[in-house]
Design a protein around this motif. Structure first.
Motif, PDB file in Angstrom:
ATOM      1  N   VAL A   1      -4.228  12.004   3.197  1.00  0.00           N
ATOM      2  CA  VAL A   1      -4.090  10.482   3.091  1.00  0.00           C
ATOM      3  C   VAL A   1      -4.834   9.818   4.002  1.00  0.00           C
TER       4      VAL A   1
ATOM      5  N   LEU B   1       5.910   6.307 -13.158  1.00  0.00           N
ATOM      6  CA  LEU B   1       5.342   5.543 -12.009  1.00  0.00           C
ATOM      7  C   LEU B   1       6.494   4.299 -11.752  1.00  0.00           C
TER       8      LEU B   1
ATOM      9  N   ALA C   1      -1.775  -2.339  -3.003  1.00  0.00           N
ATOM     10  CA  ALA C   1      -3.020  -2.510  -2.281  1.00  0.00           C
ATOM     11  C   ALA C   1      -3.536  -0.810  -2.129  1.00  0.00           C
TER      12      ALA C   1
ATOM     13  N   VAL D   1      -8.579   6.306  -9.806  1.00  0.00           N
ATOM     14  CA  VAL D   1      -7.537   6.394 -10.636  1.00  0.00           C
ATOM     15  C   VAL D   1      -6.411   5.234 -10.269  1.00  0.00           C
ATOM     16  N   LEU D   2      -6.179   4.901  -9.141  1.00  0.00           N
ATOM     17  CA  LEU D   2      -5.572   3.831  -8.772  1.00  0.00           C
ATOM     18  C   LEU D   2      -6.034   2.322  -9.039  1.00  0.00           C
TER      19      LEU D   2
ATOM     20  N   SER E   1       0.759  -1.243   0.215  1.00  0.00           N
ATOM     21  CA  SER E   1       0.071   0.189  -0.112  1.00  0.00           C
ATOM     22  C   SER E   1       0.685   1.380   0.077  1.00  0.00           C
TER      23      SER E   1
ATOM     24  N   LEU F   1       4.626   0.280 -15.768  1.00  0.00           N
ATOM     25  CA  LEU F   1       4.314   1.574 -15.149  1.00  0.00           C
ATOM     26  C   LEU F   1       5.414   2.612 -15.462  1.00  0.00           C
TER      27      LEU F   1
ATOM     28  N   TYR G   1       3.444   5.541 -17.524  1.00  0.00           N
ATOM     29  CA  TYR G   1       2.520   6.538 -16.909  1.00  0.00           C
ATOM     30  C   TYR G   1       3.848   7.560 -16.393  1.00  0.00           C
TER      31      TYR G   1
ATOM     32  N   ASN H   1     -10.535  11.442  -5.502  1.00  0.00           N
ATOM     33  CA  ASN H   1     -10.225  10.719  -7.112  1.00  0.00           C
ATOM     34  C   ASN H   1      -9.481   9.859  -7.157  1.00  0.00           C
ATOM     35  N   ILE H   2      -8.253   9.943  -6.000  1.00  0.00           N
ATOM     36  CA  ILE H   2      -7.233   9.060  -6.347  1.00  0.00           C
ATOM     37  C   ILE H   2      -7.587   7.647  -6.204  1.00  0.00           C
TER      38      ILE H   2
ATOM     39  N   PHE I   1       2.905   1.842  -2.229  1.00  0.00           N
ATOM     40  CA  PHE I   1       2.971   2.567  -3.565  1.00  0.00           C
ATOM     41  C   PHE I   1       1.875   3.499  -3.936  1.00  0.00           C
ATOM     42  N   SER I   2       0.377   2.857  -3.413  1.00  0.00           N
ATOM     43  CA  SER I   2      -0.717   3.755  -3.682  1.00  0.00           C
ATOM     44  C   SER I   2      -0.603   5.073  -2.694  1.00  0.00           C
ATOM     45  N   MET I   3      -0.068   4.891  -1.696  1.00  0.00           N
ATOM     46  CA  MET I   3       0.185   6.077  -0.924  1.00  0.00           C
ATOM     47  C   MET I   3       1.111   7.089  -1.443  1.00  0.00           C
TER      48      MET I   3
ATOM     49  N   MET J   1       0.655  13.323  -6.149  1.00  0.00           N
ATOM     50  CA  MET J   1      -0.237  13.867  -6.650  1.00  0.00           C
ATOM     51  C   MET J   1      -0.257  15.305  -5.934  1.00  0.00           C
ATOM     52  N   MET J   2      -0.367  15.202  -4.673  1.00  0.00           N
ATOM     53  CA  MET J   2      -0.665  16.697  -3.835  1.00  0.00           C
ATOM     54  C   MET J   2       0.472  17.544  -4.403  1.00  0.00           C
TER      55      MET J   2
ATOM     56  N   VAL K   1       1.843   7.557  -4.702  1.00  0.00           N
ATOM     57  CA  VAL K   1       1.239   8.194  -5.787  1.00  0.00           C
ATOM     58  C   VAL K   1       0.213   9.492  -5.200  1.00  0.00           C
ATOM     59  N   HIS K   2      -0.459   8.921  -4.340  1.00  0.00           N
ATOM     60  CA  HIS K   2      -1.338   9.871  -3.856  1.00  0.00           C
ATOM     61  C   HIS K   2      -0.633  11.489  -3.138  1.00  0.00           C
TER      62      HIS K   2
ATOM     63  N   VAL L   1      -6.356  12.368 -12.359  1.00  0.00           N
ATOM     64  CA  VAL L   1      -7.117  12.875 -10.986  1.00  0.00           C
ATOM     65  C   VAL L   1      -8.097  14.142 -11.254  1.00  0.00           C
TER      66      VAL L   1
END
Lengths: 141, 141
Positions: free
Chosen positions: A34, A75, B89, B108-109, A5, A124, A127, B104-105, A7-9, A15-16, A11-12, A136
């Motif tokens: 987050v 990414l 995840a 997209v993820l 998780s 990846l 992107y 929105n993230i 990775f998701s975090m 984005m910010m 990216v989040h 987004v």
DNA sequence: CATAACTGTAACAATTCTAGTTACAATCTG
DNA sequence: CAGATTGTAACTAGAATTGTTACAGTTATG
């Protein structure tokens, strides 16, 4: 399977940062978006900083910003930066070495893993942060 | 990131079954090679049976065998059969919905995840059990 | 130059996942 | 019928991840 998780975090958070280019963002503020603890964010930012994706500044009015513009980060770099991440893990206890399959399976799986990982990275790398950012921003919610 | 060790274990077990085509193997015996508990194996075989990759028989002299020959089963099928497996995840707590990024993230993820998963599956579909079997048999140890 | 705002990081706690175990009913063979 | 074997539920243990607290080190700014 609790995969990565991180990775998701990442990216989040990126984005910010992409949104507020130039301006330093505080871990506290990022944590608010987050929905986690600022320390968790700082740990993550540490990894991203090691990979030269972000730059942090300590002290009053400190914070973090992207090291390059969002179209120059992809990414795959993010994935590698935070990656504890394999697509599948090997079994915890090692297989029975007296069995002809047990003896060899690990090496074979390990090679396979590398190949899979390679194709994930390849995907990846298509992107950029910029392209994700656009997704987004244009998302309808 | 403890990813999916289910997949590795499944491949291991399927190799064993590929070796002894036709003959039923017991969960106890398979557990011996994988080095785990027979119940863990039976749970895994349950998933593989749901996906029609193996056939099990209860009762005395029961056990499990492949449902088709090893060249007719590929690793993508195995991956799907056991897959709780995502490459990354989403974060446990959902992001702040008052933030334009947080809002929105996830979507997209989630799409990204599907794409990655697709490319993993594509890669895995290139390997039949037969081809993996050959790698295991010819490995020098 | 004192103060308040931040980051970095260590140490610990809590939570969540995963794997392993025990137990037993259901099923089959001979 | 006796013995072998799967299927599955329920529970335990252990590992991994995530969250928290605490505090030293930095830096901007009045």
């Amino acid at each position: 399977m609790a995969a990565n998780s991180q990775f998701s975090m990442a990216v989040h958070v990126l984005m910010m940062l992409a949104r507020s280019r130039e301006e330093n963002l505080k871990s506290d503020f990022l944590a608010g978006s987050v929905n986690t603890n600022p320390v968790v964010i700082r740990r993550l930012l540490g990894q991203l900083a090691n990979a030269n994706l972000v730059v942090s500044q300590t002290g009053a009015n400190g914070g973090t910003r992207l090291s390059r513009c969002p179209s120059e980060i992809n990414l795959a770099e993010v994935y590698k930066a935070v990656s504890c991440g394999e697509v599948f893990a090997l079994h915890g206890r090692s297989p029975n070495q007296d069995c002809p399959v047990g003896r060899n399976i690990e090496a074979v799986l390990c090679n396979l893993q590398k190949e899979i990982d390679h194709s994930v990275v390849e995907k990846l790398s298509q992107y950029s942060l910029q392209s994700v950012f656009e997704q987004v921003e244009t998302a309808e919610t």
